[in-house]
Design a protein around this motif. Structure first.
Motif, PDB file in Angstrom:
ATOM      1  N   LEU A   1       0.835  -1.205   0.000  1.00 55.32           N
ATOM      2  CA  LEU A   1       0.000   0.000   0.000  1.00 55.32           C
ATOM      3  C   LEU A   1       0.866   1.250   0.000  1.00 55.32           C
ATOM      4  CD1 LEU A   1      -3.219   0.653   1.817  1.00 55.32           C
ATOM      5  CD2 LEU A   1      -1.329   2.159   2.394  1.00 55.32           C
ATOM      6  N   GLN A   2       1.944   1.225   0.770  1.00 54.54           N
ATOM      7  CA  GLN A   2       2.819   2.403   0.843  1.00 54.54           C
ATOM      8  C   GLN A   2       3.664   2.557  -0.421  1.00 54.54           C
ATOM      9  OE1 GLN A   2       4.994   1.976   4.468  1.00 54.54           O
ATOM     10  NE2 GLN A   2       3.198   2.335   5.750  1.00 54.54           N
ATOM     11  N   GLU A   3       4.070   1.440  -1.009  1.00 60.30           N
ATOM     12  CA  GLU A   3       4.933   1.507  -2.194  1.00 60.30           C
ATOM     13  C   GLU A   3       4.137   1.761  -3.471  1.00 60.30           C
ATOM     14  OE1 GLU A   3       7.100  -2.156  -2.133  1.00 60.30           O
ATOM     15  OE2 GLU A   3       8.386  -1.519  -0.481  1.00 60.30           O
ATOM     16  N   GLU A   4       2.917   1.242  -3.551  1.00 61.83           N
ATOM     17  CA  GLU A   4       2.116   1.419  -4.766  1.00 61.83           C
ATOM     18  C   GLU A   4       0.870   2.229  -4.431  1.00 61.83           C
ATOM     19  OE1 GLU A   4       1.645  -2.142  -7.095  1.00 61.83           O
ATOM     20  OE2 GLU A   4       3.561  -2.890  -6.381  1.00 61.83           O
ATOM     21  N   ASP A   5      -0.268   1.548  -4.278  1.00 61.79           N
ATOM     22  CA  ASP A   5      -1.497   2.237  -3.888  1.00 61.79           C
ATOM     23  C   ASP A   5      -2.447   1.246  -3.222  1.00 61.79           C
ATOM     24  OD1 ASP A   5      -3.189   0.913  -5.865  1.00 61.79           O
ATOM     25  OD2 ASP A   5      -2.318   2.249  -7.351  1.00 61.79           O
ATOM     26  N   PRO A   6      -3.477   1.744  -2.539  1.00 64.24           N
ATOM     27  CA  PRO A   6      -4.410   0.850  -1.858  1.00 64.24           C
ATOM     28  C   PRO A   6      -5.182  -0.063  -2.811  1.00 64.24           C
ATOM     29  CG  PRO A   6      -4.612   3.066  -0.985  1.00 64.24           C
ATOM     30  CD  PRO A   6      -3.710   3.143  -2.168  1.00 64.24           C
ATOM     31  N   GLY A   7      -5.431   0.393  -4.015  1.00 71.16           N
ATOM     32  CA  GLY A   7      -6.150  -0.440  -4.984  1.00 71.16           C
ATOM     33  C   GLY A   7      -5.402  -1.727  -5.295  1.00 71.16           C
ATOM     34  N   THR A   8      -4.106  -1.607  -5.482  1.00 72.92           N
ATOM     35  CA  THR A   8      -3.282  -2.788  -5.754  1.00 72.92           C
ATOM     36  C   THR A   8      -3.280  -3.724  -4.545  1.00 72.92           C
ATOM     37  OG1 THR A   8      -1.870  -1.441  -7.171  1.00 72.92           O
ATOM     38  CG2 THR A   8      -0.991  -3.556  -6.470  1.00 72.92           C
ATOM     39  N   ALA A   9      -3.166  -3.163  -3.351  1.00 71.80           N
ATOM     40  CA  ALA A   9      -3.165  -3.983  -2.139  1.00 71.80           C
ATOM     41  C   ALA A   9      -4.499  -4.706  -1.971  1.00 71.80           C
ATOM     42  CB  ALA A   9      -2.863  -3.119  -0.916  1.00 71.80           C
ATOM     43  N   LEU A  10      -5.610  -4.014  -2.250  1.00 72.03           N
ATOM     44  CA  LEU A  10      -6.923  -4.656  -2.141  1.00 72.03           C
ATOM     45  C   LEU A  10      -7.107  -5.756  -3.180  1.00 72.03           C
ATOM     46  CD1 LEU A  10      -9.174  -1.553  -1.419  1.00 72.03           C
ATOM     47  CD2 LEU A  10      -8.688  -3.456   0.135  1.00 72.03           C
ATOM     48  N   THR A  11      -6.596  -5.533  -4.377  1.00 72.19           N
ATOM     49  CA  THR A  11      -6.666  -6.572  -5.411  1.00 72.19           C
ATOM     50  C   THR A  11      -5.892  -7.807  -4.973  1.00 72.19           C
ATOM     51  OG1 THR A  11      -6.869  -4.924  -7.154  1.00 72.19           O
ATOM     52  CG2 THR A  11      -6.112  -7.116  -7.810  1.00 72.19           C
ATOM     53  N   HIS A  12      -4.708  -7.610  -4.423  1.00 75.10           N
ATOM     54  CA  HIS A  12      -3.899  -8.751  -3.976  1.00 75.10           C
ATOM     55  C   HIS A  12      -4.514  -9.431  -2.752  1.00 75.10           C
ATOM     56  CE1 HIS A  12      -0.298  -6.969  -6.277  1.00 75.10           C
ATOM     57  NE2 HIS A  12      -0.969  -7.814  -7.031  1.00 75.10           N
ATOM     58  N   LEU A  13      -5.213  -8.658  -1.915  1.00 75.65           N
ATOM     59  CA  LEU A  13      -5.932  -9.262  -0.789  1.00 75.65           C
ATOM     60  C   LEU A  13      -7.023 -10.186  -1.309  1.00 75.65           C
ATOM     61  CD1 LEU A  13      -6.701  -9.585   2.197  1.00 75.65           C
ATOM     62  CD2 LEU A  13      -8.053  -7.481   1.980  1.00 75.65           C
ATOM     63  N   GLN A  14      -7.786  -9.725  -2.281  1.00 75.37           N
ATOM     64  CA  GLN A  14      -8.855 -10.555  -2.849  1.00 75.37           C
ATOM     65  C   GLN A  14      -8.278 -11.805  -3.504  1.00 75.37           C
ATOM     66  OE1 GLN A  14     -12.298  -9.821  -2.585  1.00 75.37           O
ATOM     67  NE2 GLN A  14     -12.297 -11.983  -3.089  1.00 75.37           N
ATOM     68  N   GLN A  15      -7.169 -11.669  -4.211  1.00 77.10           N
ATOM     69  CA  GLN A  15      -6.539 -12.834  -4.840  1.00 77.10           C
ATOM     70  C   GLN A  15      -6.046 -13.823  -3.794  1.00 77.10           C
ATOM     71  OE1 GLN A  15      -3.505 -11.001  -7.236  1.00 77.10           O
ATOM     72  NE2 GLN A  15      -4.886 -10.605  -8.951  1.00 77.10           N
ATOM     73  N   ALA A  16      -5.474 -13.328  -2.706  1.00 76.96           N
ATOM     74  CA  ALA A  16      -4.973 -14.210  -1.647  1.00 76.96           C
ATOM     75  C   ALA A  16      -6.113 -14.973  -0.989  1.00 76.96           C
ATOM     76  CB  ALA A  16      -4.198 -13.406  -0.603  1.00 76.96           C
ATOM     77  N   VAL A  17      -7.240 -14.292  -0.763  1.00 73.22           N
ATOM     78  CA  VAL A  17      -8.396 -14.966  -0.152  1.00 73.22           C
ATOM     79  C   VAL A  17      -8.977 -15.991  -1.116  1.00 73.22           C
ATOM     80  CG1 VAL A  17     -10.759 -14.594   0.686  1.00 73.22           C
ATOM     81  CG2 VAL A  17      -8.925 -13.092   1.425  1.00 73.22           C
TER      82      VAL A  17
ATOM     83  N   ILE B   1      -7.840  -7.445   7.934  1.00 74.85           N
ATOM     84  CA  ILE B   1      -6.750  -6.987   7.062  1.00 74.85           C
ATOM     85  C   ILE B   1      -7.209  -5.780   6.253  1.00 74.85           C
ATOM     86  CG2 ILE B   1      -5.275  -7.596   5.108  1.00 74.85           C
ATOM     87  CD1 ILE B   1      -5.254 -10.477   6.188  1.00 74.85           C
ATOM     88  N   ALA B   2      -8.434  -5.842   5.719  1.00 76.59           N
ATOM     89  CA  ALA B   2      -8.955  -4.727   4.918  1.00 76.59           C
ATOM     90  C   ALA B   2      -9.112  -3.470   5.776  1.00 76.59           C
ATOM     91  CB  ALA B   2     -10.284  -5.115   4.279  1.00 76.59           C
ATOM     92  N   ARG B   3      -9.551  -3.623   7.036  1.00 75.55           N
ATOM     93  CA  ARG B   3      -9.653  -2.464   7.931  1.00 75.55           C
ATOM     94  C   ARG B   3      -8.280  -1.851   8.187  1.00 75.55           C
ATOM     95  NH1 ARG B   3     -12.366  -5.653  11.132  1.00 75.55           N
ATOM     96  NH2 ARG B   3     -14.531  -5.827  10.655  1.00 75.55           N
ATOM     97  N   ALA B   4      -7.284  -2.707   8.401  1.00 70.42           N
ATOM     98  CA  ALA B   4      -5.916  -2.212   8.621  1.00 70.42           C
ATOM     99  C   ALA B   4      -5.418  -1.469   7.389  1.00 70.42           C
ATOM    100  CB  ALA B   4      -4.984  -3.374   8.960  1.00 70.42           C
ATOM    101  N   LEU B   5      -5.751  -1.977   6.205  1.00 74.39           N
ATOM    102  CA  LEU B   5      -5.373  -1.282   4.974  1.00 74.39           C
ATOM    103  C   LEU B   5      -6.079   0.072   4.880  1.00 74.39           C
ATOM    104  CD1 LEU B   5      -5.418  -4.224   2.392  1.00 74.39           C
ATOM    105  CD2 LEU B   5      -3.411  -3.018   3.283  1.00 74.39           C
ATOM    106  N   GLY B   6      -7.347   0.131   5.290  1.00 81.45           N
ATOM    107  CA  GLY B   6      -8.085   1.392   5.268  1.00 81.45           C
ATOM    108  C   GLY B   6      -7.469   2.424   6.197  1.00 81.45           C
TER     109      GLY B   6
ATOM    110  N   VAL C   1      -5.483   6.034   5.031  1.00 77.50           N
ATOM    111  CA  VAL C   1      -5.779   7.391   5.510  1.00 77.50           C
ATOM    112  C   VAL C   1      -4.494   8.085   5.933  1.00 77.50           C
ATOM    113  CG1 VAL C   1      -6.906   8.700   7.361  1.00 77.50           C
ATOM    114  CG2 VAL C   1      -8.148   6.903   6.165  1.00 77.50           C
ATOM    115  N   LYS C   2      -3.603   7.341   6.582  1.00 79.25           N
ATOM    116  CA  LYS C   2      -2.336   7.940   7.021  1.00 79.25           C
ATOM    117  C   LYS C   2      -1.476   8.365   5.834  1.00 79.25           C
ATOM    118  CE  LYS C   2      -2.105   5.443  11.372  1.00 79.25           C
ATOM    119  NZ  LYS C   2      -1.428   4.392  12.127  1.00 79.25           N
ATOM    120  N   VAL C   3      -1.494   7.568   4.774  1.00 75.40           N
ATOM    121  CA  VAL C   3      -0.636   7.846   3.624  1.00 75.40           C
ATOM    122  C   VAL C   3      -1.291   8.830   2.652  1.00 75.40           C
ATOM    123  CG1 VAL C   3       0.521   6.805   1.624  1.00 75.40           C
ATOM    124  CG2 VAL C   3       0.507   5.605   3.810  1.00 75.40           C
ATOM    125  N   TYR C   4      -2.595   8.654   2.355  1.00 77.27           N
ATOM    126  CA  TYR C   4      -3.242   9.416   1.292  1.00 77.27           C
ATOM    127  C   TYR C   4      -4.256  10.444   1.769  1.00 77.27           C
ATOM    128  CZ  TYR C   4      -1.252   5.838  -1.714  1.00 77.27           C
ATOM    129  OH  TYR C   4      -0.393   5.015  -2.360  1.00 77.27           O
ATOM    130  N   GLY C   5      -4.615  10.413   3.028  1.00 77.40           N
ATOM    131  CA  GLY C   5      -5.675  11.296   3.521  1.00 77.40           C
ATOM    132  C   GLY C   5      -7.026  10.628   3.347  1.00 77.40           C
TER     133      GLY C   5
END
Length: 151
Positions: A84-100, A113-118, A122-126
């Protein structure tokens, strides 16, 4: 002394005796060999680098040094937070869905995990920009994480 006219049979002299004698010979041999094999697989030196298990753990620990002692969902969460910090939250959410999808056992931890990403988004992007990445992965857990971090 008078002998009886009926013929006496010896019990236990049939195939059961042969099987019993075979087992009496084979069973101790099998036990000794299996015990010997078990003892040779144990690392008696006290050095974990010599054991066979340590070799397999070392191969998996090259990617994540502490992955052997942590649960898979914790490893996934940390990897996705870094992503999430290196790319964006969208990529992290996509990989979360793939992992599940690949490992259904992770579904129990998907919402946390999704709440932690949310919250991290907010800390990184507002809050506004983080909310724009929201998608229906693990219901609305990402959005609730954004809201919890913002409110």
């Amino acid at each position: 002394m008078k002998h009886s006219a009926t013929r006496q049979t010896r019990r236990g002299r049939g195939p059961a005796l042969r099987i019993g004698r075979s087992l009496a010979f084979v069973l101790p041999v099998v036990l000794v060999l299996s015990g010997t094999l078990a003892v040779t697989r144990v690392d008696w030196s006290g050095d974990p680098a010599d054991s066979m298990l340590a070799a397999s753990e070392a191969a998996s620990s090259k990617t994540a040094p502490r992955a052997a002692t942590r649960a898979p969902h914790e490893v996934l969460r940390d990897r996705l937070l870094t992503e999430l910090q290196e790319e964006d939250p969208g990529t992290a959410l996509t990989h979360l869905q793939q992992a599940v999808n690949e490992r259904p056992s992770l579904a129990d931890h998907c919402a946390t995990i999704a709440r932690a990403l949310g919250r991290a988004a907010v800390k990184v992007y507002g809050p506004k920009r983080a909310q724009s990445y929201s998608r229906p992965v693990c219901d609305t857990a990402f959005a609730s994480g954004v809201l919890a971090a913002h409110g």
